[in-house]
Write a protein that holds these residues in place. Sequence first.
Motif, PDB file in Angstrom:
ATOM      1  N   LEU A   1     -17.013  12.704  14.841  1.00 33.52           N
ATOM      2  CA  LEU A   1     -16.983  11.345  14.304  1.00 33.52           C
ATOM      3  C   LEU A   1     -15.570  10.814  14.449  1.00 33.52           C
ATOM      4  O   LEU A   1     -14.593  11.534  14.227  1.00 33.52           O
ATOM      5  CB  LEU A   1     -17.388  11.319  12.827  1.00 33.52           C
ATOM      6  N   PHE A   2     -15.469   9.540  14.803  1.00 32.54           N
ATOM      7  CA  PHE A   2     -14.167   8.903  14.977  1.00 32.54           C
ATOM      8  C   PHE A   2     -13.900   8.013  13.777  1.00 32.54           C
ATOM      9  O   PHE A   2     -14.604   7.040  13.547  1.00 32.54           O
ATOM     10  CB  PHE A   2     -14.152   8.099  16.278  1.00 32.54           C
ATOM     11  N   GLY A   3     -12.878   8.371  12.962  1.00 33.09           N
ATOM     12  CA  GLY A   3     -12.578   7.623  11.746  1.00 33.09           C
ATOM     13  C   GLY A   3     -11.468   6.608  11.950  1.00 33.09           C
ATOM     14  O   GLY A   3     -10.450   6.909  12.578  1.00 33.09           O
ATOM     15  N   VAL A   4     -11.672   5.409  11.401  1.00 27.71           N
ATOM     16  CA  VAL A   4     -10.691   4.327  11.498  1.00 27.71           C
ATOM     17  C   VAL A   4     -10.454   3.777  10.103  1.00 27.71           C
ATOM     18  O   VAL A   4     -11.413   3.517   9.356  1.00 27.71           O
ATOM     19  CB  VAL A   4     -11.176   3.197  12.433  1.00 27.71           C
ATOM     20  N   GLY A   5      -9.193   3.595   9.730  1.00 26.65           N
ATOM     21  CA  GLY A   5      -8.843   3.078   8.419  1.00 26.65           C
ATOM     22  C   GLY A   5      -8.556   1.587   8.440  1.00 26.65           C
ATOM     23  O   GLY A   5      -7.885   1.080   9.349  1.00 26.65           O
TER      24      GLY A   5
ATOM     25  N   SER B   1     -14.118   3.814   8.271  1.00 18.29           N
ATOM     26  CA  SER B   1     -15.384   3.751   8.987  1.00 18.29           C
ATOM     27  C   SER B   1     -15.419   4.853  10.035  1.00 18.29           C
ATOM     28  O   SER B   1     -14.472   5.012  10.818  1.00 18.29           O
ATOM     29  CB  SER B   1     -15.557   2.387   9.656  1.00 18.29           C
ATOM     30  N   TYR B   2     -16.516   5.590  10.057  1.00 21.26           N
ATOM     31  CA  TYR B   2     -16.701   6.695  11.004  1.00 21.26           C
ATOM     32  C   TYR B   2     -17.743   6.289  12.035  1.00 21.26           C
ATOM     33  O   TYR B   2     -18.860   5.882  11.683  1.00 21.26           O
ATOM     34  CB  TYR B   2     -17.155   7.954  10.270  1.00 21.26           C
ATOM     35  N   PHE B   3     -17.365   6.410  13.315  1.00 21.32           N
ATOM     36  CA  PHE B   3     -18.217   5.967  14.408  1.00 21.32           C
ATOM     37  C   PHE B   3     -18.673   7.147  15.254  1.00 21.32           C
ATOM     38  O   PHE B   3     -17.935   8.120  15.436  1.00 21.32           O
ATOM     39  CB  PHE B   3     -17.457   4.974  15.304  1.00 21.32           C
ATOM     40  N   ALA B   4     -19.886   7.032  15.753  1.00 20.16           N
ATOM     41  CA  ALA B   4     -20.430   7.975  16.739  1.00 20.16           C
ATOM     42  C   ALA B   4     -21.352   7.187  17.644  1.00 20.16           C
ATOM     43  O   ALA B   4     -22.231   6.460  17.180  1.00 20.16           O
ATOM     44  CB  ALA B   4     -21.192   9.108  16.063  1.00 20.16           C
ATOM     45  N   GLY B   5     -21.141   7.303  18.962  1.00 20.00           N
ATOM     46  CA  GLY B   5     -21.959   6.545  19.900  1.00 20.00           C
ATOM     47  C   GLY B   5     -21.772   5.055  19.772  1.00 20.00           C
ATOM     48  O   GLY B   5     -22.702   4.292  20.056  1.00 20.00           O
ATOM     49  N   GLY B   6     -20.598   4.615  19.327  1.00 22.03           N
ATOM     50  CA  GLY B   6     -20.330   3.192  19.189  1.00 22.03           C
ATOM     51  C   GLY B   6     -20.953   2.550  17.974  1.00 22.03           C
ATOM     52  O   GLY B   6     -20.893   1.340  17.814  1.00 22.03           O
ATOM     53  N   VAL B   7     -21.567   3.346  17.086  1.00 22.23           N
ATOM     54  CA  VAL B   7     -22.229   2.843  15.892  1.00 22.23           C
ATOM     55  C   VAL B   7     -21.552   3.413  14.658  1.00 22.23           C
ATOM     56  O   VAL B   7     -21.230   4.606  14.610  1.00 22.23           O
ATOM     57  CB  VAL B   7     -23.727   3.224  15.895  1.00 22.23           C
TER      58      VAL B   7
ATOM     59  N   TYR C   1       0.846  -1.192   0.000  1.00 20.46           N
ATOM     60  CA  TYR C   1       0.000   0.000   0.000  1.00 20.46           C
ATOM     61  C   TYR C   1       0.879   1.238   0.000  1.00 20.46           C
ATOM     62  O   TYR C   1       1.976   1.249   0.570  1.00 20.46           O
ATOM     63  CB  TYR C   1      -0.923   0.023   1.223  1.00 20.46           C
ATOM     64  N   SER C   2       0.374   2.305  -0.626  1.00 17.60           N
ATOM     65  CA  SER C   2       1.134   3.554  -0.645  1.00 17.60           C
ATOM     66  C   SER C   2       0.672   4.526   0.429  1.00 17.60           C
ATOM     67  O   SER C   2       1.423   5.416   0.821  1.00 17.60           O
ATOM     68  CB  SER C   2       1.017   4.228  -2.022  1.00 17.60           C
ATOM     69  N   LEU C   3      -0.556   4.382   0.888  1.00 19.24           N
ATOM     70  CA  LEU C   3      -1.089   5.249   1.927  1.00 19.24           C
ATOM     71  C   LEU C   3      -1.028   4.572   3.285  1.00 19.24           C
ATOM     72  O   LEU C   3      -1.069   3.346   3.383  1.00 19.24           O
ATOM     73  CB  LEU C   3      -2.550   5.624   1.640  1.00 19.24           C
ATOM     74  N   SER C   4      -0.946   5.390   4.329  1.00 17.90           N
ATOM     75  CA  SER C   4      -1.130   4.886   5.676  1.00 17.90           C
ATOM     76  C   SER C   4      -2.607   5.000   6.033  1.00 17.90           C
ATOM     77  O   SER C   4      -3.387   5.668   5.338  1.00 17.90           O
ATOM     78  CB  SER C   4      -0.291   5.688   6.669  1.00 17.90           C
ATOM     79  N   ALA C   5      -2.998   4.387   7.131  1.00 17.03           N
ATOM     80  CA  ALA C   5      -4.402   4.468   7.556  1.00 17.03           C
ATOM     81  C   ALA C   5      -4.791   5.911   7.843  1.00 17.03           C
ATOM     82  O   ALA C   5      -5.902   6.342   7.506  1.00 17.03           O
ATOM     83  CB  ALA C   5      -4.616   3.594   8.790  1.00 17.03           C
ATOM     84  N   ARG C   6      -3.893   6.666   8.454  1.00 14.80           N
ATOM     85  CA  ARG C   6      -4.208   8.060   8.769  1.00 14.80           C
ATOM     86  C   ARG C   6      -4.393   8.880   7.494  1.00 14.80           C
ATOM     87  O   ARG C   6      -5.287   9.724   7.409  1.00 14.80           O
ATOM     88  CB  ARG C   6      -3.098   8.663   9.642  1.00 14.80           C
ATOM     89  N   GLU C   7      -3.587   8.615   6.481  1.00 16.55           N
ATOM     90  CA  GLU C   7      -3.737   9.335   5.207  1.00 16.55           C
ATOM     91  C   GLU C   7      -5.038   8.950   4.505  1.00 16.55           C
ATOM     92  O   GLU C   7      -5.691   9.784   3.862  1.00 16.55           O
ATOM     93  CB  GLU C   7      -2.533   9.043   4.314  1.00 16.55           C
ATOM     94  N   ALA C   8      -5.434   7.678   4.622  1.00 15.42           N
ATOM     95  CA  ALA C   8      -6.708   7.254   4.038  1.00 15.42           C
ATOM     96  C   ALA C   8      -7.871   7.967   4.722  1.00 15.42           C
ATOM     97  O   ALA C   8      -8.841   8.385   4.068  1.00 15.42           O
ATOM     98  CB  ALA C   8      -6.856   5.743   4.160  1.00 15.42           C
ATOM     99  N   VAL C   9      -7.781   8.121   6.049  1.00 12.60           N
ATOM    100  CA  VAL C   9      -8.828   8.838   6.779  1.00 12.60           C
ATOM    101  C   VAL C   9      -8.881  10.295   6.330  1.00 12.60           C
ATOM    102  O   VAL C   9      -9.966  10.863   6.130  1.00 12.60           O
ATOM    103  CB  VAL C   9      -8.597   8.738   8.298  1.00 12.60           C
ATOM    104  N   ALA C  10      -7.724  10.905   6.136  1.00  7.27           N
ATOM    105  CA  ALA C  10      -7.691  12.305   5.687  1.00  7.27           C
ATOM    106  C   ALA C  10      -8.336  12.450   4.314  1.00  7.27           C
ATOM    107  O   ALA C  10      -9.037  13.440   4.038  1.00  7.27           O
ATOM    108  CB  ALA C  10      -6.245  12.797   5.656  1.00  7.27           C
ATOM    109  N   ALA C  11      -8.112  11.483   3.432  1.00  6.45           N
ATOM    110  CA  ALA C  11      -8.725  11.538   2.106  1.00  6.45           C
ATOM    111  C   ALA C  11     -10.244  11.373   2.214  1.00  6.45           C
ATOM    112  O   ALA C  11     -11.003  12.042   1.502  1.00  6.45           O
ATOM    113  CB  ALA C  11      -8.142  10.447   1.209  1.00  6.45           C
ATOM    114  N   ALA C  12     -10.672  10.510   3.116  1.00 10.70           N
ATOM    115  CA  ALA C  12     -12.118  10.288   3.272  1.00 10.70           C
ATOM    116  C   ALA C  12     -12.809  11.458   3.952  1.00 10.70           C
ATOM    117  O   ALA C  12     -14.017  11.673   3.754  1.00 10.70           O
ATOM    118  CB  ALA C  12     -12.355   9.005   4.071  1.00 10.70           C
ATOM    119  N   ASP C  13     -12.068  12.244   4.742  1.00 10.51           N
ATOM    120  CA  ASP C  13     -12.666  13.375   5.451  1.00 10.51           C
ATOM    121  C   ASP C  13     -13.294  14.380   4.492  1.00 10.51           C
ATOM    122  O   ASP C  13     -14.180  15.147   4.884  1.00 10.51           O
ATOM    123  CB  ASP C  13     -11.614  14.081   6.306  1.00 10.51           C
ATOM    124  N   ARG C  14     -12.848  14.407   3.247  1.00 10.45           N
ATOM    125  CA  ARG C  14     -13.362  15.384   2.282  1.00 10.45           C
ATOM    126  C   ARG C  14     -14.722  14.984   1.704  1.00 10.45           C
ATOM    127  O   ARG C  14     -15.357  15.779   1.010  1.00 10.45           O
ATOM    128  CB  ARG C  14     -12.362  15.560   1.140  1.00 10.45           C
TER     129      ARG C  14
END
Length: 560
Positions: free
Chosen positions: A54-58, A69-75, A27-40
């Motif tokens: 929202l809590f984002g996990v790559g 995946s973005y979580f809020a309230g455990g969902v 892979y060329s991206l890290s999980a944090r970079e993937a989250v940054a791309a998805a934030d847009r």
Amino acid sequence: MAALLPAAALGQEPKRPSSQTEPPPFYSLSAREAVAAADRDANVRRERERRGALFGVGYTRGAGVWQVSYFAGGVERVQVLVGDRDRRVLESWTGHQVRWRMARGYRGAFGRKLNAPYVWLPLCVLFLLPFVDPRRPLRLLHLDLLALLALSVSVAFFNAGNIGVSVPLVYPVLVWLLVRMLVRGVRGSRGPPGALFPVLPVVAVALGLVFLVGFRVALNVTDSRVIDVGQSSVVGADRVADGDELYGEAFSRNDRHGDTYGPVTYLLYVPFEQALPWEGKADPPAAKAAAVAFDLLTLLGLLVLGRRLRAGPGGWALGVGLAYAWAANPFSVYVLQSNANDSAVAMLLVWALVALASPALRGAAIALAVAAKFSPAALLPLFARGADGPTGPGGAAPRRFARDLAVFAAAVLAVLAATFLPFLPDGGFREVYDRTIGYQLSRESPFSVWGQEPGLAPLHDALKAGAALLALAVAFVPRRRSPVQVAALAAAVVIAVQLVVTHWFYLYVVWFLPLVLVALLAPLALRGREALGPGLELDPRGVDRLRDQPVPAGAHDQLQ
């Protein structure tokens, strides 16, 4: 958003990399970079405005794809798929489509090439062609057959990932068929006789049947996909053959709820799994072989049933017509292309109709259906009663009816005991219930109006009670019934149950399809001169005179 996920990534489960800041291997991206791309993504921005943080996990998703995946309230509230090379958002999902991948409209997920208009639409035309009478365009049969095809509109919206439209469109069709089957089952068929094949000769329809059978099998071999339903059935068959426990958390590491069916489902797959052993891979060939076998046995059962319902050439024509209608209907092909186990239910219900005259055999067939998928239990009162009337076939004495009822009950109990007792886990029947019916009843699903609109709960409860009352009422009303009326009433009960289930899908159409076909087409098989009952015959030249004569009970099914 349209589904753009590469086919290679469809079957991949998300995996969380060991580091959020370093790119995983290949892979060329890290999980944090993937989250940054998805934030847009617009969906992420809207959910943040609506819910706050929202809590984002790559996660890696295989084939150069990230899942954020973005979580809020455990969902999980938003799911975004990002391309690893160009950081482009491939897909973005909210609501029900976060949890339910089958709601996203992935191309070929169900049915594969069958969904192409150049395959689906010709099948619809072929389904109608032999039974359309151009001299009687307003014939009610035409509308009934069109209703069976009307679910195609819902399928089109489902394939586009628009379940907000596809789900509500199912209910008008099911309600129409329910009403028509109730009328046919209670009143029988009324009106002058009509031709089963108004234009085409029976030989042409038989040749069309041969072509359709070859086409269906070839399409399955070359293009079909085994969905989770078929794979679970093969895994269960493998566990049965190896002597492993069938019900419990250990069923399958990747399929925690694959043990949700009755033991007969898995037993039916054992011969195919033994011939084509399960090797832990996708698209097990045993599932395809079983799906083809169940489909052909359903078709064979319809051929035999036609001969049982009508003597002479009319029975041959009816059997060909029923088998042809099954083979041409796109929803039976849909099940075959998905290699699901639902055709096994259709097969068992058809053969229960074939065995209707025998309390023991029809009891065994219905019990097998119950031990396969449970909900056919709603048909037990109807099949316990059988055909004709409360005094038994042909007005037999009450003692004979009581004896037949006892034989039916004994056959049902014997089959249920023989199929369930060998597979009881340590937790007994309670654990079997929790893993099967209990799981199904507690299941949330957006594939019904009840799952999409929780506010409909009071109406849902009322309709569930109505479906239960209907299942009991058909054992008593009408007082007398022919085998064709039994088929119509069985279809009505199955449709009523499907109207109130929380999870409904197009694969379930085949549960009632052959029953509806018998109820609609069997009355049309009467051609020429044939006995309708004691002292009454049908002569094509004497139809008008016949209308003015009293008709024996049960004969209306032969007067369409």
